[in-house]
Design an enzyme around this catalytic site. Sequence first.
Site, PDB file in Angstrom:
ATOM      1  N   HIS A  22       0.871  -1.163   0.000  1.00 52.90           N
ATOM      2  CA  HIS A  22       0.000   0.000   0.000  1.00 52.90           C
ATOM      3  C   HIS A  22       0.915   1.221   0.000  1.00 52.90           C
ATOM      4  CE1 HIS A  22      -2.785   2.970   1.787  1.00 52.90           C
ATOM      5  NE2 HIS A  22      -3.775   2.168   1.431  1.00 52.90           N
ATOM      6  N   ASP A  50       3.311  -3.899   8.008  1.00 60.38           N
ATOM      7  CA  ASP A  50       2.048  -3.196   7.813  1.00 60.38           C
ATOM      8  C   ASP A  50       0.931  -4.198   8.117  1.00 60.38           C
ATOM      9  OD1 ASP A  50      -0.273  -2.047   6.957  1.00 60.38           O
ATOM     10  OD2 ASP A  50       0.489  -1.450   4.989  1.00 60.38           O
ATOM     11  N   GLN A  96      -4.270  -4.790   7.369  1.00 61.75           N
ATOM     12  CA  GLN A  96      -5.303  -5.716   6.881  1.00 61.75           C
ATOM     13  C   GLN A  96      -5.279  -7.043   7.627  1.00 61.75           C
ATOM     14  OE1 GLN A  96      -7.741  -5.025   4.878  1.00 61.75           O
ATOM     15  NE2 GLN A  96      -7.075  -3.106   3.935  1.00 61.75           N
ATOM     16  N   LYS A 124     -10.352   0.207  10.654  1.00 63.89           N
ATOM     17  CA  LYS A 124     -10.500  -1.037   9.889  1.00 63.89           C
ATOM     18  C   LYS A 124     -10.807  -2.220  10.801  1.00 63.89           C
ATOM     19  CE  LYS A 124      -7.168   0.342   6.364  1.00 63.89           C
ATOM     20  NZ  LYS A 124      -7.793   0.634   5.075  1.00 63.89           N
ATOM     21  N   CYS A 147      -4.837   2.548  -3.566  1.00 63.27           N
ATOM     22  CA  CYS A 147      -3.542   3.005  -3.041  1.00 63.27           C
ATOM     23  C   CYS A 147      -2.460   1.950  -3.204  1.00 63.27           C
ATOM     24  CB  CYS A 147      -3.644   3.424  -1.587  1.00 63.27           C
ATOM     25  SG  CYS A 147      -4.745   4.812  -1.328  1.00 63.27           S
TER      26      CYS A 147
HETATM   27  C1  LIG Z   1      -2.452  -2.565   3.630  1.00 62.10           C
HETATM   28  C2  LIG Z   1      -2.774  -1.187   4.105  1.00 62.10           C
HETATM   29  N1  LIG Z   1      -1.792  -0.442   4.642  1.00 62.10           N
HETATM   30  C3  LIG Z   1      -2.019   0.809   5.092  1.00 62.10           C
HETATM   31  C4  LIG Z   1      -3.259   1.384   4.997  1.00 62.10           C
HETATM   32  C5  LIG Z   1      -3.438   2.779   5.496  1.00 62.10           C
HETATM   33  O1  LIG Z   1      -4.264   2.803   6.617  1.00 62.10           O
HETATM   34  P1  LIG Z   1      -4.875   4.172   7.095  1.00 62.10           P
HETATM   35  O2  LIG Z   1      -5.571   4.777   5.922  1.00 62.10           O
HETATM   36  O3  LIG Z   1      -5.824   3.805   8.164  1.00 62.10           O
HETATM   37  O4  LIG Z   1      -3.745   5.015   7.558  1.00 62.10           O
HETATM   38  C6  LIG Z   1      -4.315   0.636   4.449  1.00 62.10           C
HETATM   39  C7  LIG Z   1      -5.682   1.168   4.325  1.00 62.10           C
HETATM   40  O5  LIG Z   1      -6.029   1.975   3.491  1.00 62.10           O
HETATM   41  C8  LIG Z   1      -4.058  -0.667   3.984  1.00 62.10           C
HETATM   42  O6  LIG Z   1      -5.025  -1.406   3.446  1.00 62.10           O
END
Ligand SMILES: Cc1ncc(COP(=O)(O)O)c(C=O)c1O
Lengths: 159, 159, 422, 422
Positions: free
Chosen positions: D133, D210, D213, D236, D377
């Site tokens: 991401h 990360d 998910q 999430k 993203c």
């Molecule tokens: C794999 C992953 N990493 C990071 C993020 C970023 O999370 P957040 O938007 O809550 O900062 C997301 C969600 O959009 C994600 O799916």
Amino acid sequence: MSSLEQMYQQVIMDHAKSRHGAGLVQLDLPAVGESHQVNTTCGDEVTLRVGLDGDTVSSVRWEGQGCSISQASISALTELVEGHSIEESEEVYEAFRALMGNRGEDLGDDRDDMLGDAGAFVGVGKYPARIKCALLGWMALRDAIAHAQAAGVEGETHG
Amino acid sequence: MSSLEQMYQQVIMDHAKSRHGAGLVQLDLPAVGESHQVNTTCGDEVTLRVGLDGDTVSSVRWEGQGCSISQASISALTELVEGHSIEESEEVYEAFRALMGNRGEDLGDDRDDMLGDAGAFVGVGKYPARIKCALLGWMALRDAIAHAQAAGVEGETHG
Amino acid sequence: MLPDLRDDFPLLARSVRNGKSLAYLDSGATAQRPHAVLNAMDEFDRLHNGAVARGAHLLAEEATEAFEGARGSVARLVNAASPEEIVWTSNATAALNLVANGIGNASAGQGGAASSLFRVGPGDSIVVTQAEHHANLIPWQQLAARTGATLRWIEVDDLGRHRLEQLGSVIDETTKVVAFTHASNVTGVVSDVAAFVARAREVGALTVLDACQSVPHIPVDVQALGVDFAAFSGHKMLGPTGIGALWGRKSLLDVLPPSVFGGGAIMTVTLEETTWHPAPTRFEAGTQPVTQAVGMGAAAEYLMALGMEDVAEHERRIARIIREGVSEIPGVRLLGPVGDAHDVLGIATVAVDGVHTHDVGQVLDDLGVAVRVGHHCAQPLHKRFGVTGSTRASAHVYTTEEDAERFLAGLASVREFFGVPA
Amino acid sequence: MLPDLRDDFPLLARSVRNGKSLAYLDSGATAQRPHAVLNAMDEFDRLHNGAVARGAHLLAEEATEAFEGARGSVARLVNAASPEEIVWTSNATAALNLVANGIGNASAGQGGAASSLFRVGPGDSIVVTQAEHHANLIPWQQLAARTGATLRWIEVDDLGRHRLEQLGSVIDETTKVVAFTHASNVTGVVSDVAAFVARAREVGALTVLDACQSVPHIPVDVQALGVDFAAFSGHKMLGPTGIGALWGRKSLLDVLPPSVFGGGAIMTVTLEETTWHPAPTRFEAGTQPVTQAVGMGAAAEYLMALGMEDVAEHERRIARIIREGVSEIPGVRLLGPVGDAHDVLGIATVAVDGVHTHDVGQVLDDLGVAVRVGHHCAQPLHKRFGVTGSTRASAHVYTTEEDAERFLAGLASVREFFGVPA
Ligand SMILES: Cc1ncc(COP(=O)(O)O)c(C=O)c1O
Ligand SMILES: Cc1ncc(COP(=O)(O)O)c(C=O)c1O
């Protein structure tokens, strides 16, 4: 007795005024250790010096500024541990911590006796924000003892 | 007619397929300008080239990838503005913007006629997230015209 | 004049120690929230929650509309030129860091020529004041350390007012940034913003205003003030925790490099390279505090409906009662201007002779009076006043005269309780 | 097995376009919140709101207890060694940036010798993967740019699985950081964390996971995984927006330099100098997202009460239905492993031949099926798959088989609607 009066018992008020061991004099003892602790919530601080003679906490001297609870607690602990063994001081510390975690109740066993004047801090346990104040001196004491022990060992090795 | 069918009217489906002006050929005109626009929500993009002859938008050519709304909108605007003055294209743009902001209703005045095929995009106004798609080509057109005008002026000065 | 608003604030109905009703005088730290704010957030979570600016579905659409609508409300509250001049942050601290870290990144070459107006380095100076909250001090201290610039400061006088005669010498041709508070969270003194801005403009320095204590309490018009950036928090203006805002001139925001990187803030990403959006999006990486934005927007609307002039007038009245009252209590020293000063907010901070601030707070707490004790994240100012800590009473729209009286009565009893000779 | 939980989630009861009931399949972007979470936050705001770790009054005390209690709940959810290993952030993006910017500051000399283990510079490498991401890519890209280090990446195969055979060559003695996702937000593929950690340890590199998910969907035990840092978001995992968390080993967190500066995070401040607290406090500058922490804590408790094994099992079942279903629809391509793969979460992302993802999403929206469209993203991964966008259905604890069936039925109708020849 209101919670406030339970917290600020006369014993505490007295210790806050008389402040046993106040004054950071030089200690002429085999092993001396010092510690500086800060309560970052309020900026209160203490510098505490401890002199060991073998396993005995011979002398405790300190300088600090803080609320009546922190000042009284350091005064009370000075009285309690001076002349006692490190092990005993550690036991008193454990009892005091337990008292702080007891939400305003006595411990209800012989540790209450062991605590002497420090038992008067029972009311602080009702105020989580103030427990740090009551423990500030104890943190300094234990840290200073550790330093004194380290210094002692070094003294032996190199001395 | 459901909202979805109102949005994807046959006119739009047809434009999305036939795509007037598609293909980024060289334009042999006095003033040529180009613009690259990206819809960052989805990554869709368009590169649009415009050729001016005086105040007339003589030619619009483009290359892009995107959803049926964005592609059809570029195709429709190409048909609308080619051969018309810059001022007229600006008027059509203003009418189109107004339509997009009208939450799914026709404008109800003579601007509806002015819009021609682009009036079929009326249903997009119900979906705020898609308005950007319909406007992507217009952003590129106006930006390209501005570039062409600047290039034209420069051509005169230095030429 | 404000009506009695206590019923708008559910928390104020609860009782505290010893069954006492609550005199909440800690609004300078964090304010309570009205039904209007709590309900807006709850309704959002129960009916409209969805991914903002991302999904293709109805909820995403509604969430985006609520989120951007809230930006518009906050923009109106401070009279921003457009909603795009409002950047959501997690609190005021983050907003101030966003500017300082952005300048740091520009100074390291990020953003290229377009961002070069933000560059600072050796030989340059950054100016703060002695009255700053740590949030508007440490970021600049660190920026100076990182870039080799020098940190300078404007001092305050014995009453906590800026020594404006220093502006001419401390701020000079080397000065790139002047960061100062709009109102002190200790003395409540409101700064002479015009004087700062005038001098900063003379030397071409950027101005960054810490508007944390002003936006919730007095009319703030960022355009009229003439500063370049202003930071404030949701939770102090009757909104929720978890959100703050940075206002900045659009032309500056658009070229300030971001310092937090992630989804949503970027145009295109390859594994090698990234290009940024214009403001505010470039600074809003990752999922935003959407529910909290809705809450902050509702708070802005609530305040605007009350009218900021009336809010200010109400709090000035409370302050007058407190400030005059404390000056009559023996052994109590007010930090800042005494009596009915025209340039002071609804804040009164005192030092009690012979009694530590923790002990003062404890006695007041026992009486149901909630105040703040400590250094209030303004250690340099406390040092200036020669005290390590103090006790602060701070008002908001819901504060009553009775609250003020209870504070005064409690304060008057403190020294006796601790047996300090009169 | 999970019971039907729809009634726990108020938003799921609302109807959407054309009066249709809602099939919410956009949980991968942001999840809905159960009553337990909403009520915990509402109750906090209505009864216990006060300044955390600052005031001397009852509310401050209660607020601090709620705030720290929530930290404990989140710590238990991921099996942190202690609550002090949990740092509150505003979202997962901020958590990842906290690590990257901290490393950047250490590399610039901050934190002195104690922080030297974080230093990266020219000749060093930072390794990410093609499946990241943007939130776990751009911060590292920028860190590399800032420090002169090289950014490298592990590729994925045609099904979106990491090409583990590259670990040995891409990660080498120059590697200081390996940042990788626990589960892809596009394919749902769960990474082989052990393989990454083993290789990173061989070369002495730090590992940053990360876990955005994974934490909401499968059991995550940070100690068992063996990574050094892990980031995730509240929104999430059935919690609120406006909050996220960074887990890190205490010994590392205590020496990682902060990159956001302000009140609460510091020991002492003079105008010249500042010293920091140990973790987590050093990273928590300014007023924290207190209400949101309470909500995230309640979400952690809700998930633990359900049991993460059962949560994972439930979502796997939904995923199986969707993944098998889509493979039977002509002209629909599933991104990632097809059929009943053991290492895939409740996510199914598809590209529809001849129909743009926006148009796909629009048709589904009209049917009451909420999905996400775009590049999610994750542009590099989309590039790898040779598509610019895709349509994603993602499940959570409340997702039903009916939701899955409605998605499949809608998807099956898309190409006909747009007149794409079969
Ligand atoms: C794999 C992953 N990493 C990071 C993020 C970023 O999370 P957040 O938007 O809550 O900062 C997301 C969600 O959009 C994600 O799916
Ligand atoms: C003057 C001032 N500036 C900055 C801050 C920091 O605000 P926050 O804690 O919301 O980031 C505060 C509040 O504590 C303040 O009073």
